[in-house]
Design an enzyme around this catalytic site. Structure first.
Site, PDB file in Angstrom:
ATOM      1  N   VAL A  69       7.328  -7.803  -7.607  1.00 44.74           N
ATOM      2  CA  VAL A  69       6.606  -8.096  -5.795  1.00 44.74           C
ATOM      3  C   VAL A  69       6.770  -8.910  -5.796  1.00 44.74           C
ATOM      4  CG1 VAL A  69       7.714  -5.537  -5.047  1.00 44.74           C
ATOM      5  CG2 VAL A  69       4.971  -6.135  -5.486  1.00 44.74           C
ATOM      6  N   SER A 145      -2.752   3.404   2.256  1.00 46.39           N
ATOM      7  CA  SER A 145      -4.232   4.190   1.764  1.00 46.39           C
ATOM      8  C   SER A 145      -4.880   4.572   2.450  1.00 46.39           C
ATOM      9  CB  SER A 145      -4.298   3.102   0.174  1.00 46.39           C
ATOM     10  OG  SER A 145      -5.202   4.076  -0.270  1.00 46.39           O
ATOM     11  N   TYR A 158      -7.875  -3.659  -3.819  1.00 41.96           N
ATOM     12  CA  TYR A 158      -6.935  -2.872  -3.407  1.00 41.96           C
ATOM     13  C   TYR A 158      -6.774  -2.547  -2.323  1.00 41.96           C
ATOM     14  CZ  TYR A 158      -4.729   1.971  -3.448  1.00 41.96           C
ATOM     15  OH  TYR A 158      -3.308   2.860  -3.114  1.00 41.96           O
ATOM     16  N   ALA A 161      -6.224  -5.275   0.860  1.00 40.42           N
ATOM     17  CA  ALA A 161      -5.024  -5.851   0.376  1.00 40.42           C
ATOM     18  C   ALA A 161      -4.369  -4.204   1.378  1.00 40.42           C
ATOM     19  CB  ALA A 161      -3.789  -5.496  -0.917  1.00 40.42           C
TER      20      ALA A 161
END
Length: 252
Positions: A69, A145, A158, A161
């Protein structure tokens, strides 16, 4: 504990799913298949797609496509293949993710860029490519998340983002509302997947003590929320984030 099966009718609708070999996306694929959807499943690892397709069996209309991706041209080609195979893209779920360990003080540029490229750029590449092929009334669900809201020690690329994905979701929802396309996010907490099991070994006991429901969530419980967000039951719901974390978000 398993989530109760809720039946949706996605017959004739097509799901474009990234990261399909992961724990949560695989559960999403299975629920959408059980609800009659056509599936276009993508993942960086072809072997995981083969395994998932084997679990789904011959009764499901599906196609698999290896995909990185972070590569915009590859994403555009995958979406075009989905359109050619099934005619259109009704639902997009961005499940591809990368969760690597490293604190900022010793982090390399490569690690930072890789995390952002998959967890943020990959979402952008996917929705940008899909939108021209989505009919009015479609739905986008971005898997974010809890880390995108609270940060995560040792996982800055992580969490940064995922935080950006939440903002992208809200911006996109405003842009596509005129087409009656809805865009929402899901922020899972501690879900029983391979990604979380390493974290649980380090400090899982303390985190479960802080979780009001006192257990890990299941991929099926997240999948149920994704299906709801794509269904007509969520027809007036857009630009929102649903937390699936057993109460950990407010308790910690």
């Amino acid at each position: 504990m398993s989530a109760k099966t809720v039946s949706y009718n996605f017959t004739g609708r097509t799901l474009f799913l990234t990261g399909a070999g992961g724990g949560i996306p695989a559960a999403i694929a299975k629920l959408f298949a059980a609800s009659g959807a056509n599936l276009f499943l993508t993942d960086l690892h072809p072997e995981s797609l083969t395994a998932l397709a084997g679990e789904l069996g011959d009764s499901t209309a599906l196609a698999t496509h290896p995909l990185d991706v972070s590569d915009p041209d590859a994403v555009a080609a995958a979406v075009a293949a989905c359109r050619d195979w099934f005619g259109q893209v009704d639902y997009v779920v961005t499940g591809a993710g990368l969760y690597e360990q490293g604190t900022v003080d010793g982090m390399t540029d490569e690690l930072w860029r890789r995390g952002v490229a998959v967890n943020l750029d990959g979402v952008f590449h996917t929705v940008r490519a899909a939108l021209p092929h989505m009919p009015d009334g479609g739905a986008i669900v971005n898997i974010a998340s809890m880390a995108g809201h609270r940060g995560s020690f040792g996982h800055a690329p992580y969490s940064a983002a995922k935080g950006a994905v939440l903002s992208l979701t809200r911006s996109l929802a405003q842009e596509v509302a005129s087409r009656n396309i809805r865009c929402n996010a899901i922020s899972p907490g501690l879900i029983d997947t391979p990604m979380v099991r390493g974290l649980m070994q380090e400090r899982g006991g303390d985190m479960l003590k802080m979780t009001p429901l006192g257990r890990l969530g299941t991929p099926e419980e997240v999948a149920g929320v994704a299906a709801f967000l794509c269904s007509d039951s969520a027809a007036f719901l857009t630009a929102e984030t649903i937390h699936v974390n057993g109460g950990l978000y407010i308790a910690s």
